[in-house]
Motif scaffolding. Structure first.
Motif, PDB file in Angstrom:
ATOM      1  N   ARG A   1      31.892  23.462  45.090  1.00  0.00           N
ATOM      2  CA  ARG A   1      33.193  23.945  44.403  1.00  0.00           C
ATOM      3  C   ARG A   1      33.235  25.394  44.141  1.00  0.00           C
TER       4      ARG A   1
ATOM      5  N   VAL B   1      43.712  21.832  32.993  1.00  0.00           N
ATOM      6  CA  VAL B   1      42.554  21.974  32.251  1.00  0.00           C
ATOM      7  C   VAL B   1      41.698  23.154  32.688  1.00  0.00           C
TER       8      VAL B   1
ATOM      9  N   PRO C   1      29.195  17.051  25.674  1.00  0.00           N
ATOM     10  CA  PRO C   1      29.813  15.712  25.713  1.00  0.00           C
ATOM     11  C   PRO C   1      30.412  15.484  26.977  1.00  0.00           C
ATOM     12  N   ASN C   2      31.298  14.155  27.354  1.00  0.00           N
ATOM     13  CA  ASN C   2      32.160  14.023  28.501  1.00  0.00           C
ATOM     14  C   ASN C   2      33.003  15.187  28.311  1.00  0.00           C
ATOM     15  N   GLY C   3      33.362  15.823  29.630  1.00  0.00           N
ATOM     16  CA  GLY C   3      34.416  16.617  29.631  1.00  0.00           C
ATOM     17  C   GLY C   3      34.342  18.034  29.158  1.00  0.00           C
ATOM     18  N   ALA C   4      32.845  18.287  28.901  1.00  0.00           N
ATOM     19  CA  ALA C   4      32.575  19.526  28.430  1.00  0.00           C
ATOM     20  C   ALA C   4      32.782  20.601  29.488  1.00  0.00           C
ATOM     21  N   GLY C   5      32.659  20.134  30.789  1.00  0.00           N
ATOM     22  CA  GLY C   5      32.665  21.235  31.806  1.00  0.00           C
ATOM     23  C   GLY C   5      31.482  21.302  32.703  1.00  0.00           C
ATOM     24  N   LYS C   6      30.392  20.280  32.308  1.00  0.00           N
ATOM     25  CA  LYS C   6      29.159  20.435  32.817  1.00  0.00           C
ATOM     26  C   LYS C   6      28.959  20.261  34.456  1.00  0.00           C
ATOM     27  N   THR C   7      29.724  19.035  34.740  1.00  0.00           N
ATOM     28  CA  THR C   7      29.877  18.970  36.283  1.00  0.00           C
ATOM     29  C   THR C   7      30.557  20.033  37.067  1.00  0.00           C
ATOM     30  N   THR C   8      31.630  20.499  36.365  1.00  0.00           N
ATOM     31  CA  THR C   8      32.279  21.495  37.211  1.00  0.00           C
ATOM     32  C   THR C   8      31.433  22.671  37.604  1.00  0.00           C
TER      33      THR C   8
ATOM     34  N   ALA D   1      38.503  24.256  32.771  1.00  0.00           N
ATOM     35  CA  ALA D   1      37.403  23.445  32.693  1.00  0.00           C
ATOM     36  C   ALA D   1      35.977  24.211  32.382  1.00  0.00           C
TER      37      ALA D   1
ATOM     38  N   PHE E   1      41.633  23.474  36.587  1.00  0.00           N
ATOM     39  CA  PHE E   1      42.177  22.478  37.353  1.00  0.00           C
ATOM     40  C   PHE E   1      43.668  22.621  36.847  1.00  0.00           C
TER      41      PHE E   1
ATOM     42  N   GLN F   1      26.769  13.407  40.023  1.00  0.00           N
ATOM     43  CA  GLN F   1      26.956  12.564  38.993  1.00  0.00           C
ATOM     44  C   GLN F   1      27.345  11.245  39.472  1.00  0.00           C
TER      45      GLN F   1
HETATM   46  N1  LIG Z   1      38.963  17.442  40.261  1.00  0.00           N
HETATM   47  C1  LIG Z   1      39.478  17.610  38.678  1.00  0.00           C
HETATM   48  N2  LIG Z   1      40.965  17.562  38.718  1.00  0.00           N
HETATM   49  C2  LIG Z   1      41.343  17.819  37.395  1.00  0.00           C
HETATM   50  N3  LIG Z   1      40.679  17.852  36.326  1.00  0.00           N
HETATM   51  C3  LIG Z   1      39.133  17.784  36.408  1.00  0.00           C
HETATM   52  C4  LIG Z   1      38.738  17.758  37.697  1.00  0.00           C
HETATM   53  N4  LIG Z   1      37.373  17.501  37.275  1.00  0.00           N
HETATM   54  C5  LIG Z   1      37.218  17.824  36.208  1.00  0.00           C
HETATM   55  N5  LIG Z   1      38.249  17.906  35.375  1.00  0.00           N
HETATM   56  C6  LIG Z   1      38.489  18.166  34.175  1.00  0.00           C
HETATM   57  O1  LIG Z   1      37.747  19.207  33.583  1.00  0.00           O
HETATM   58  C7  LIG Z   1      37.177  19.069  32.329  1.00  0.00           C
HETATM   59  C8  LIG Z   1      35.663  19.122  32.802  1.00  0.00           C
HETATM   60  O2  LIG Z   1      35.297  18.107  33.482  1.00  0.00           O
HETATM   61  P1  LIG Z   1      33.682  17.759  33.931  1.00  0.00           P
HETATM   62  O3  LIG Z   1      33.124  19.145  34.456  1.00  0.00           O
HETATM   63  O4  LIG Z   1      33.686  16.811  34.760  1.00  0.00           O
HETATM   64  O5  LIG Z   1      32.965  17.610  32.322  1.00  0.00           O
HETATM   65  P2  LIG Z   1      31.288  16.816  32.305  1.00  0.00           P
HETATM   66  O6  LIG Z   1      30.732  16.779  33.530  1.00  0.00           O
HETATM   67  O7  LIG Z   1      30.885  17.728  31.231  1.00  0.00           O
HETATM   68  O8  LIG Z   1      31.706  15.534  31.548  1.00  0.00           O
HETATM   69  C9  LIG Z   1      37.402  17.690  32.130  1.00  0.00           C
HETATM   70  O9  LIG Z   1      38.645  17.757  31.143  1.00  0.00           O
HETATM   71  C10 LIG Z   1      37.951  16.862  33.363  1.00  0.00           C
HETATM   72  O10 LIG Z   1      39.157  16.145  32.834  1.00  0.00           O
END
Ligand SMILES: Nc1ncnc2c1ncn2[C@@H]1O[C@H](COP(=O)(O)OP(=O)(O)O)[C@@H](O)[C@H]1O
Ligand SMILES: [Mg+2]
Lengths: 374, 312
Positions: free
Chosen positions: B58, B21, B42-49, B23, B18, B88
């Motif tokens: 995506r 980041v 943990p939160n922000g690890a990049g799991k959702t991405t 990610a 992003f 999520q």
């Molecule tokens: N749409 C977005 N725009 C900017 N940064 C993003 C976006 N989605 C996620 N991020 C960043 O990418 C990193 C990984 O996020 P995410 O995949 O949601 O982590 P998790 O699901 O493990 O908590 C984080 O630092 C988050 O802030």
């Protein structure tokens, strides 16, 4: 219900959205009850003859014996509702057809008279010079002019007498020429615009911000079905709303549709399509309802002001009329009005029908192209 | 024809950035049929991405993703029918009933009432079938989301934090549904979580991620045996100091939290190291308030790898 139809995604989308709307009590009130109340209120306000009260400040430094003073003491009656303010005298010109005019007079000084004038409580100040009354008012204010004309008639020893029985006045109360006839088609057009713009945009932006939109497109759902469902439901709702509005105003005011019903349906559909297309375009990107509100207002407000929903746009400067007439809301309102009041037929509204439909299709495709599903 | 050698999910060198980041930074993973895999981080690890790239909502900046040998670019329609997912955070329409919501989503897959009934039973929402979504509890809502993801009997199931924010009971109800699914061995699943218990309980393969990279992966045994049957001593001290004096000999780094007054030591051999630890305390005139020995967990492993906890 046939299983194939009831399992179909378009059908399910349509009934889900309808259920959501029906279950929101505000929708029924603002969509159906409110426009009817508004038309009843405005219709009654503008069709009843009403008694008018005109307030006048009297500045009379020279004491007794002047003609104004004389008039107040002899001709005028004490104001029966004197308790509230100091308009102590009243004089009524009876008029059976246009409504009575009652003048209320208040003796005061210049300073206070100016305050009253600025507050809009009075619009004429009466003084006396060399035995003759003088009228002070803004000559560009038509209401003040009318007060002056009537008042001078009264004060000139009734030399210019007001006609008592209005022999030469023939009030126009024919269906098609009254204010309510002007208003109802305008309300139908406005309803269509508001309902499409707010309803569809809100529905889309809300789903986007809840991430429901992205959940839905992560299935084999067809994206066009999703949008078509919104348009269809809005169209049906608007149709019901408008039909009820016409029904009620027909019962109360005897409003009539003089032209082609098919033409009315056609222009109504095209108008809905135009606004639905614009709504989809406007809500194609944002997930933020505030931004959505702003964008919708940007589209809706100018048209509300200039498109002649409540009052004719012919009061705007001549150069602006051709532009105003090309706005979708104007086209829709004029089309519906023409059919209601001028008896237009299908072929008369062919052009606005085509233009409105084209606007709808154009913005729909453009919106679909930029649409942010995720 | 289904080739048993073709992995169900294949992720190769996938990157996603992003604005500021990075990610996901060059991730690889391969998942076979019927496998349940946890992405733990943990939160922000990049799991959702990562998961959303596998879900095709995506697009990776670089790298390749295949599901049963197919790519999103060329087989979107087919893949949409194959996979089931829960995002999520999705909020379904408030004023739609549970049954109606399922019916709507079923229609997207061309499915009818029968399947909806099966799902309602599977996720135990019989009593709530007529309830508006807005009136469901957190756990019921997650079960509804899970039910929706299972409508099409997906070959590939992707669940993004399905139990975050739920109380232990509600969490166990979700686990029970997923265990049942696992027994049928038809579905491959990726589940993201930051609860180590969830990964331990449900998944036969665990991938620990942080900052868009894989830190460790393997079965639970592999991950914990990596650390050679280690044990953890957790302790608190009376009159806890800000910092602890240095250690010597076999007792290596004590992780000490001065503000909470609690610490943690990892030991390989209880018999020799525990007495040594007690000596250390005595020599430094430190007095134990409380002490506990336990086997190492994924959280300990994560802490050793990163210096942080999974929940931070
Ligand atoms: N749409 C977005 N725009 C900017 N940064 C993003 C976006 N989605 C996620 N991020 C960043 O990418 C990193 C990984 O996020 P995410 O995949 O949601 O982590 P998790 O699901 O493990 O908590 C984080 O630092 C988050 O802030
Ligand atoms: Mg996440």
């Amino acid at each position: 219900m046939n299983n194939r139809l009831s399992n179909h995604q378009l059908w399910q989308l349509i009934i889900s959205y309808s259920r959501e709307l029906i279950r929101e009590p505000g929708v029924l009130f603002w969509g159906i009850v409110f426009p009817i109340l508004m038309s009843l209120g405005l219709g009654i306000a503008f069709t009843q003859k009403t008694d008018v009260v005109r307030k006048v400040a009297v500045i009379d430094a020279s004491g007794d014996g002047t003609s104004v003073q004389h008039f107040l003491l002899t001709e005028a009656q004490p104001n029966p509702e004197v308790a509230a303010d100091s308009f102590r005298y009243s004089y009524t010109i009876p008029d059976k057809q246009m409504g009575n005019t009652t003048f209320l007079f208040r003796e005061t000084d210049w300073k206070e008279a100016m305050v009253l004038l600025k507050r809009g409580q009075i619009n004429v100040i009466l003084t006396e010079q060399n035995g003759k009354p003088e009228y002070h008012f803004d000559p560009r204010n038509p209401d003040a002019q009318l007060s002056y004309i009537k008042l001078s008639g009264v004060l000139n020893g009734k030399a210019v007498n007001t006609p008592q029985d209005n022999g030469e006045i023939k009030p126009l109360t024919l269906a098609g020429t009254r204010y309510i006839d002007f208003l109802v088609p305008g309300l139908i057009a406005m309803n269509a615009m508001m309902s499409c713009m707010w309803g569809i945009s809100y529905g889309i932006i809300d789903r986007r911000s809840k991430k429901l939109l992205r959940r839905m497109v992560a299935t084999p759902m067809k994206k066009t079905n999703f949008l078509i469902a919104f348009i269809t439901v809005r169209f049906v709702m608007n149709f019901i709303e408008s039909a009820l509005l016409v029904l009620v105003t027909w019962l109360v005011f005897g409003i009539t549709i003089q032209g082609s019903i098919a033409g009315l349906l056609a222009i109504f559909m095209a108008g809905n399509l135009a606004f639905a297309g614009i709504a989809i375009f406007v809500s194609s990107h944002t997930a933020n309802t505030e931004i959505g509100n702003g964008l919708i207002n940007l589209v809706v407000m100018p048209m509300m002001v200039v498109s002649g929903i409540f009052f004719s746009y012919h009061n705007f400067p001549d150069w602006s009329i051709p532009f105003i007439q090309k706005l979708p809301l104007t086209m829709l309102a004029d089309g519906i009005r023409g059919i209601f009041n001028e008896g237009l037929g299908l072929s008369d509204i062919a052009l606005p029908f085509v233009i409105l439909s084209a606007i709808g299709v154009f913005f729909f495709s453009l919106g679909l192209r930029f649409f942010k599903w995720h | 024809m289904e080739n048993t050698l073709t992995p169900v999910i294949e992720v190769k060198e996938v990157h996603k950035s992003f604005k500021t980041v990075h990610a996901v930074q060059g991730l690889n993973l391969t998942i076979g049929k019927g496998q349940f895999v946890a992405l733990l981080g943990p939160n922000g690890a990049g799991k959702t991405t990562l998961v959303e790239m596998i879900e095709g909502i995506r697009h990776p900046d670089k790298g390749e993703i295949r599901i049963m040998g197919k790519t999103w670019k060329h087989h979107e329609d087919e893949l949409r029918h194959l996979i089931g997912l829960s995002l999520q955070e999705t909020r379904f329409t408030d004023k739609l009933r549970v049954y109606e919501t399922l019916r709507l989503f079923a229609s997207f897959f061309g499915l009818g009432k029968e399947r909806v009934e099966e799902i309602i039973e599977l996720v135990a929402l019989e009593e709530k079938r007529k309830a508006y979504v807005v009136n469901l509890s957190g756990g019921q809502r997650q079960r509804l989301a899970l039910g929706i993801s299972l409508l099409n009997k997906p070959k590939v199931l992707l669940l993004d934090e399905p139990t975050t924010g739920l109380d232990p009971n509600a969490r166990r109800e979700i686990w029970a549904i997923l265990r049942k699914l696992k027994e049928q061995a038809e579905t491959s699943m990726i589940l993201t979580t930051h609860y180590m218990e969830e990964a331990e309980q449900l998944c036969d393969y665990i991938i620990i991620v942080d900052h868009g990279k894989i830190l460790r992966e393997g079965t639970l045994e592999q991950l914990l045996n990596d650390e050679k049957g280690e044990k953890v001593i957790e302790f608190t001290l009376k009159d806890a100091p800000e910092t602890l004096p240095r250690t010597k000999g076999e007792i290596s780094d004590i992780q000490w939290n001065g503000t909470q007054g609690s610490g943690k030591v990892t030991v390989q051999n209880m018999n020799t190291q525990l007495p040594e630890f007690m000596d250390y305390l005595q020599q430094n005139r430190l007095h134990l308030q409380d002490m506990e020995c336990r086997r190492t967990t994924l959280d300990d492993l994560f802490t050793t790898l990163t210096g942080r906890h999974l929940h931070e």
